[in-house]
Design a protein around this motif. Structure first.
Motif, PDB file in Angstrom:
ATOM      1  N   SER A  31       0.843  -1.202   0.000  1.00  0.00           N
ATOM      2  CA  SER A  31       0.000   0.000   0.000  1.00  0.00           C
ATOM      3  C   SER A  31       0.873   1.245   0.000  1.00  0.00           C
ATOM      4  CB  SER A  31      -0.935   0.012   1.208  1.00  0.00           C
ATOM      5  OG  SER A  31      -0.193   0.162   2.397  1.00  0.00           O
ATOM      6  N   HIS A  32       0.247   2.324  -0.410  1.00  0.00           N
ATOM      7  CA  HIS A  32       0.928   3.627  -0.476  1.00  0.00           C
ATOM      8  C   HIS A  32      -0.025   4.658   0.111  1.00  0.00           C
ATOM      9  CE1 HIS A  32       1.748   7.502  -2.497  1.00  0.00           C
ATOM     10  NE2 HIS A  32       3.001   7.173  -2.267  1.00  0.00           N
ATOM     11  N   THR A  33       0.397   5.349   1.148  1.00  0.00           N
ATOM     12  CA  THR A  33      -0.412   6.399   1.756  1.00  0.00           C
ATOM     13  C   THR A  33       0.285   7.729   1.491  1.00  0.00           C
ATOM     14  OG1 THR A  33      -1.016   4.865   3.515  1.00  0.00           O
ATOM     15  CG2 THR A  33      -1.500   7.199   3.878  1.00  0.00           C
ATOM     16  N   PRO A  34      -0.316   8.586   0.658  1.00  0.00           N
ATOM     17  CA  PRO A  34       0.356   9.858   0.342  1.00  0.00           C
ATOM     18  C   PRO A  34       0.471  10.743   1.577  1.00  0.00           C
ATOM     19  CG  PRO A  34      -1.840   9.790  -0.636  1.00  0.00           C
ATOM     20  CD  PRO A  34      -1.597   8.455  -0.001  1.00  0.00           C
ATOM     21  N   ALA A  35       1.484  11.581   1.551  1.00  0.00           N
ATOM     22  CA  ALA A  35       1.710  12.519   2.649  1.00  0.00           C
ATOM     23  C   ALA A  35       0.604  13.565   2.647  1.00  0.00           C
ATOM     24  CB  ALA A  35       3.066  13.191   2.488  1.00  0.00           C
ATOM     25  N   PRO A  36       0.277  14.091   3.814  1.00  0.00           N
ATOM     26  CA  PRO A  36      -0.742  15.145   3.837  1.00  0.00           C
ATOM     27  C   PRO A  36      -0.257  16.368   3.062  1.00  0.00           C
ATOM     28  CG  PRO A  36       0.229  14.820   6.021  1.00  0.00           C
ATOM     29  CD  PRO A  36       0.793  13.782   5.126  1.00  0.00           C
ATOM     30  N   ARG A  37      -1.168  16.951   2.276  1.00  0.00           N
ATOM     31  CA  ARG A  37      -0.813  18.105   1.455  1.00  0.00           C
ATOM     32  C   ARG A  37      -0.623  19.334   2.330  1.00  0.00           C
ATOM     33  NH1 ARG A  37      -4.337  18.798  -3.675  1.00  0.00           N
ATOM     34  NH2 ARG A  37      -2.435  19.800  -4.333  1.00  0.00           N
ATOM     35  N   LYS A  38       0.414  20.083   2.005  1.00  0.00           N
ATOM     36  CA  LYS A  38       0.672  21.313   2.739  1.00  0.00           C
ATOM     37  C   LYS A  38      -0.239  22.404   2.200  1.00  0.00           C
ATOM     38  CE  LYS A  38       5.464  20.186   3.607  1.00  0.00           C
ATOM     39  NZ  LYS A  38       6.850  20.537   3.349  1.00  0.00           N
ATOM     40  N   ARG A  39      -0.685  23.256   3.075  1.00  0.00           N
ATOM     41  CA  ARG A  39      -1.546  24.356   2.663  1.00  0.00           C
ATOM     42  C   ARG A  39      -0.695  25.438   2.012  1.00  0.00           C
ATOM     43  NH1 ARG A  39      -5.552  25.855   7.365  1.00  0.00           N
ATOM     44  NH2 ARG A  39      -6.786  26.564   5.609  1.00  0.00           N
ATOM     45  N   THR A  40      -1.177  25.939   0.885  1.00  0.00           N
ATOM     46  CA  THR A  40      -0.461  26.998   0.189  1.00  0.00           C
ATOM     47  C   THR A  40      -0.556  28.305   0.958  1.00  0.00           C
ATOM     48  OG1 THR A  40      -1.032  25.921  -1.887  1.00  0.00           O
ATOM     49  CG2 THR A  40      -0.233  28.174  -2.022  1.00  0.00           C
ATOM     50  N   PHE A  41      -1.757  28.587   1.471  1.00  0.00           N
ATOM     51  CA  PHE A  41      -1.990  29.811   2.222  1.00  0.00           C
ATOM     52  C   PHE A  41      -2.546  29.457   3.592  1.00  0.00           C
ATOM     53  CE2 PHE A  41      -2.625  30.938  -2.263  1.00  0.00           C
ATOM     54  CZ  PHE A  41      -1.648  31.894  -2.395  1.00  0.00           C
ATOM     55  N   GLU A  42      -2.162  30.253   4.567  1.00  0.00           N
ATOM     56  CA  GLU A  42      -2.603  29.997   5.930  1.00  0.00           C
ATOM     57  C   GLU A  42      -4.065  30.361   6.152  1.00  0.00           C
ATOM     58  OE1 GLU A  42      -0.990  28.392   8.323  1.00  0.00           O
ATOM     59  OE2 GLU A  42       0.534  28.030   6.800  1.00  0.00           O
ATOM     60  N   ASP A  43      -4.510  31.449   5.530  1.00  0.00           N
ATOM     61  CA  ASP A  43      -5.901  31.858   5.714  1.00  0.00           C
ATOM     62  C   ASP A  43      -6.453  32.428   4.414  1.00  0.00           C
ATOM     63  OD1 ASP A  43      -4.474  34.187   5.631  1.00  0.00           O
ATOM     64  OD2 ASP A  43      -5.323  35.054   7.441  1.00  0.00           O
ATOM     65  N   LEU A  44      -7.726  32.698   4.423  1.00  0.00           N
ATOM     66  CA  LEU A  44      -8.420  33.175   3.229  1.00  0.00           C
ATOM     67  C   LEU A  44      -7.974  34.581   2.839  1.00  0.00           C
ATOM     68  CD1 LEU A  44     -10.483  32.171   1.251  1.00  0.00           C
ATOM     69  CD2 LEU A  44     -12.271  33.126   2.667  1.00  0.00           C
ATOM     70  N   GLU A  45      -7.657  35.412   3.818  1.00  0.00           N
ATOM     71  CA  GLU A  45      -7.220  36.787   3.533  1.00  0.00           C
ATOM     72  C   GLU A  45      -5.908  36.797   2.749  1.00  0.00           C
ATOM     73  OE1 GLU A  45      -7.287  40.733   3.187  1.00  0.00           O
ATOM     74  OE2 GLU A  45      -8.891  39.548   4.103  1.00  0.00           O
ATOM     75  N   THR A  46      -4.969  35.942   3.133  1.00  0.00           N
ATOM     76  CA  THR A  46      -3.688  35.854   2.427  1.00  0.00           C
ATOM     77  C   THR A  46      -3.893  35.366   1.003  1.00  0.00           C
ATOM     78  OG1 THR A  46      -2.679  35.271   4.542  1.00  0.00           O
ATOM     79  CG2 THR A  46      -1.352  34.938   2.582  1.00  0.00           C
ATOM     80  N   ALA A  47      -4.770  34.399   0.823  1.00  0.00           N
ATOM     81  CA  ALA A  47      -5.061  33.885  -0.518  1.00  0.00           C
ATOM     82  C   ALA A  47      -5.696  34.969  -1.384  1.00  0.00           C
ATOM     83  CB  ALA A  47      -5.980  32.673  -0.423  1.00  0.00           C
ATOM     84  N   ALA A  48      -6.616  35.753  -0.824  1.00  0.00           N
ATOM     85  CA  ALA A  48      -7.267  36.827  -1.578  1.00  0.00           C
ATOM     86  C   ALA A  48      -6.261  37.902  -1.962  1.00  0.00           C
ATOM     87  CB  ALA A  48      -8.402  37.433  -0.747  1.00  0.00           C
ATOM     88  N   ARG A  49      -5.344  38.245  -1.064  1.00  0.00           N
ATOM     89  CA  ARG A  49      -4.312  39.242  -1.358  1.00  0.00           C
ATOM     90  C   ARG A  49      -3.405  38.751  -2.492  1.00  0.00           C
ATOM     91  NH1 ARG A  49      -0.945  39.782   3.384  1.00  0.00           N
ATOM     92  NH2 ARG A  49      -2.898  39.511   4.162  1.00  0.00           N
ATOM     93  N   ALA A  50      -3.040  37.470  -2.436  1.00  0.00           N
ATOM     94  CA  ALA A  50      -2.195  36.903  -3.493  1.00  0.00           C
ATOM     95  C   ALA A  50      -2.909  36.938  -4.834  1.00  0.00           C
ATOM     96  CB  ALA A  50      -1.797  35.472  -3.137  1.00  0.00           C
ATOM     97  N   MET A  51      -4.204  36.677  -4.844  1.00  0.00           N
ATOM     98  CA  MET A  51      -4.984  36.734  -6.089  1.00  0.00           C
ATOM     99  C   MET A  51      -5.024  38.157  -6.637  1.00  0.00           C
ATOM    100  SD  MET A  51      -6.279  33.767  -7.015  1.00  0.00           S
ATOM    101  CE  MET A  51      -7.805  34.059  -7.841  1.00  0.00           C
TER     102      MET A  51
END
Length: 102
Positions: A31-51
Motif C-alpha cells: 500500500s501507499h499512503t500519500p503525505a498530507p498536502r501542505k496548505r499553500t496559504f494559511e488563511d483566506l485573507e492571504t489567498a485573496a491578497r495573493a490573487m
C-alpha cells in the motif's frame, strides 16, 4: 516497523513523506499512503491578497504589451529608414563574391 505476523515493512519516503508498506518476502508494495498536502496559504485573507497581486501583475504585463504594440509601427519605420540610408550610402556596382577574388 517490521511486523512479525504478516512480515511487512513500513517506510517513509524521504522525498515526499508518503508512507509505503512493503511485503518483506516478495519485496512488493502492498500500500501507499500519500503525505498530507501542505496548505499553500494559511488563511483566506492571504489567498485573496495573493490573487489581487497576481491580477495586478497580469494587468501590468498586458499594458506593457499594448504599449509595445503601439510603438511597433514607429520602431519598424525607423529601422526601415536606417536600412534605406545605409543602402544609399553603400558603394554602387556589383558586389564582390569570394570566387571573384581568385
Amino acid at each position: 516497523m517490521v511486523s512479525n505476523k504478516d512480515k511487512t515493512l513500513e517506510v517513509a519516503c524521504p522525498d515526499c513523506g508518503a508512507m509505503i508498506r512493503i511485503d518483506v518476502s516478495t519485496g512488493g508494495i502492498i500500500s501507499h499512503t500519500p503525505a498530507p498536502r501542505k496548505r499553500t496559504f494559511e488563511d483566506l485573507e492571504t489567498a485573496a491578497r495573493a490573487m489581487r497581486e497576481q491580477d495586478e501583475r497580469k494587468e501590468s504585463i498586458f499594458r506593457q504589451s499594448v504599449d509595445a504594440e503601439r510603438n511597433k509601427a514607429d520602431l519598424l519605420e525607423k529601422k526601415f529608414a536606417d536600412a534605406l540610408r545605409k543602402a544609399k550610402d553603400a558603394p554602387e556596382g556589383k558586389p564582390l563574391r569570394e570566387f571573384d577574388l581568385d
